[in-house]
Motif scaffolding. Structure first.
Motif, PDB file in Angstrom:
ATOM      1  N   GLN A 162      -7.891  58.256 -17.191  1.00 48.71           N
ATOM      2  CA  GLN A 162      -6.709  59.204 -18.233  1.00 48.71           C
ATOM      3  C   GLN A 162      -6.466  57.816 -18.634  1.00 48.71           C
ATOM      4  OE1 GLN A 162      -6.937  62.582 -18.841  1.00 48.71           O
ATOM      5  NE2 GLN A 162      -8.515  62.117 -17.416  1.00 48.71           N
ATOM      6  N   TYR A 206      -2.848  57.976 -20.545  1.00 47.11           N
ATOM      7  CA  TYR A 206      -1.031  58.128 -20.169  1.00 47.11           C
ATOM      8  C   TYR A 206      -1.435  56.758 -18.808  1.00 47.11           C
ATOM      9  CZ  TYR A 206      -2.580  61.503 -24.136  1.00 47.11           C
ATOM     10  OH  TYR A 206      -2.545  61.646 -25.820  1.00 47.11           O
ATOM     11  N   ASP A 207      -0.229  57.378 -18.884  1.00 46.45           N
ATOM     12  CA  ASP A 207       0.239  57.526 -16.977  1.00 46.45           C
ATOM     13  C   ASP A 207       0.684  58.035 -16.373  1.00 46.45           C
ATOM     14  OD1 ASP A 207       2.139  56.047 -14.914  1.00 46.45           O
ATOM     15  OD2 ASP A 207       3.228  55.666 -16.208  1.00 46.45           O
ATOM     16  N   GLN A 260      -0.916  64.738 -21.161  1.00 44.35           N
ATOM     17  CA  GLN A 260       0.004  64.398 -21.032  1.00 44.35           C
ATOM     18  C   GLN A 260       1.350  64.526 -20.063  1.00 44.35           C
ATOM     19  OE1 GLN A 260       1.902  62.190 -24.712  1.00 44.35           O
ATOM     20  NE2 GLN A 260       2.654  60.633 -23.087  1.00 44.35           N
TER      21      GLN A 260
END
Length: 245
Positions: free
Chosen positions: A94, A96-97, A10
């Motif tokens: 993924q 996450y951003d 992340q």
């Protein structure tokens, strides 16, 4: 390869945006690419991408750009050996951003699609450079010589520009920023090893053997045949200017 099984740590973004906002997309994109795909250090990016003296900047500009995005040491070189498209597929999968990184990779993908235009531009630039030579359009035998200040292999030149960008390694000058459309995609390419010290046919590594330099710096490097300057020597002579203004 199953991209869904690849886990990317992340991002850990920081709030300080000064360095990130200081540079344009092109510079930020190259910094991100060199860090993620080539494992380059902050100091290396400061010198070879941003155009700073790494012993003075100490990598803080690159660090500021990458840390604002959230790229830390755990991300360094995570895409070594992978293509940009492979990295995009991995990041899109993924939880996450990774939007800022993905935006960068999308822009780089678009640039690669336009790379054939760069080849045409390079051929035109080489022809223009040849036309400056007194003997180019004259009849008679072709003379063989070394030490030309222009890299005449279009493929080597293209690769060097794609790797190192269009900012002068010595002074940071960018032709497009100063001359607009007429200066777009233009830069001269300098051999770090003198051609006169090489054999007739050598394999050139565009990343290690060639660097982009502006016309003024190129002339200064080669002005004295008995003392061709290194990039570092020329940098030490230059009173730096801010060409982004």
């Amino acid at each position: 390869m199953t991209f869904s099984k690849v886990s990317v740590p992340q991002l850990e973004p920081v709030k300080r945006a000064r360095e990130y906002n200081l540079y344009d997309d092109s510079t930020r994109d190259r910094a991100i690419f060199e860090y993620l795909f080539n494992s380059e250090s902050h100091r290396w990016i400061d010198e070879h991408v941003i155009g700073l003296k790494s012993n003075e900047s100490r990598g803080y500009q690159a660090m500021g750009i990458l840390h604002f995005i959230g790229l830390k040491n755990i991300h360094k070189g995570i895409f070594n050996g992978k293509s940009i498209q492979e990295a995009i597929l991995i990041l899109e999968d993924q939880k996450y951003d990774f939007n800022l990184v993905l935006d960068c990779l999308y822009r780089l993908t678009n640039q690669s699609k336009k790379s054939w235009n760069l080849v045409d531009i390079i051929f035109e630039d080489i022809e223009s450079e040849k036309a400056e030579e007194e003997s180019y359009y004259t009849d008679g035998a072709v003379k063989k010589y070394y030490g030309k200040r222009f890299e005449r292999n279009p493929e080597n030149r293209r690769k060097a520009i794609e790797i190192h960008g269009l900012n002068c390694f010595a002074c940071g000058f960018n032709f497009e920023k100063v001359y607009g459309e007429r200066g777009m995609d233009f830069i001269e390419v300098h051999h770090l090893k003198l051609l006169s010290t090489l054999g007739e046919e050598v394999i050139i590594n565009p990343k290690e053997d060639l660097v982009p330099v502006c016309s003024n710096c190129h002339r200064m490097i080669h002005r004295r045949k008995d003392h061709v300057l290194s990039i570092e020597e020329l940098k030490a002579m230059i009173i730096r200017k801010d060409w982004s203004l």
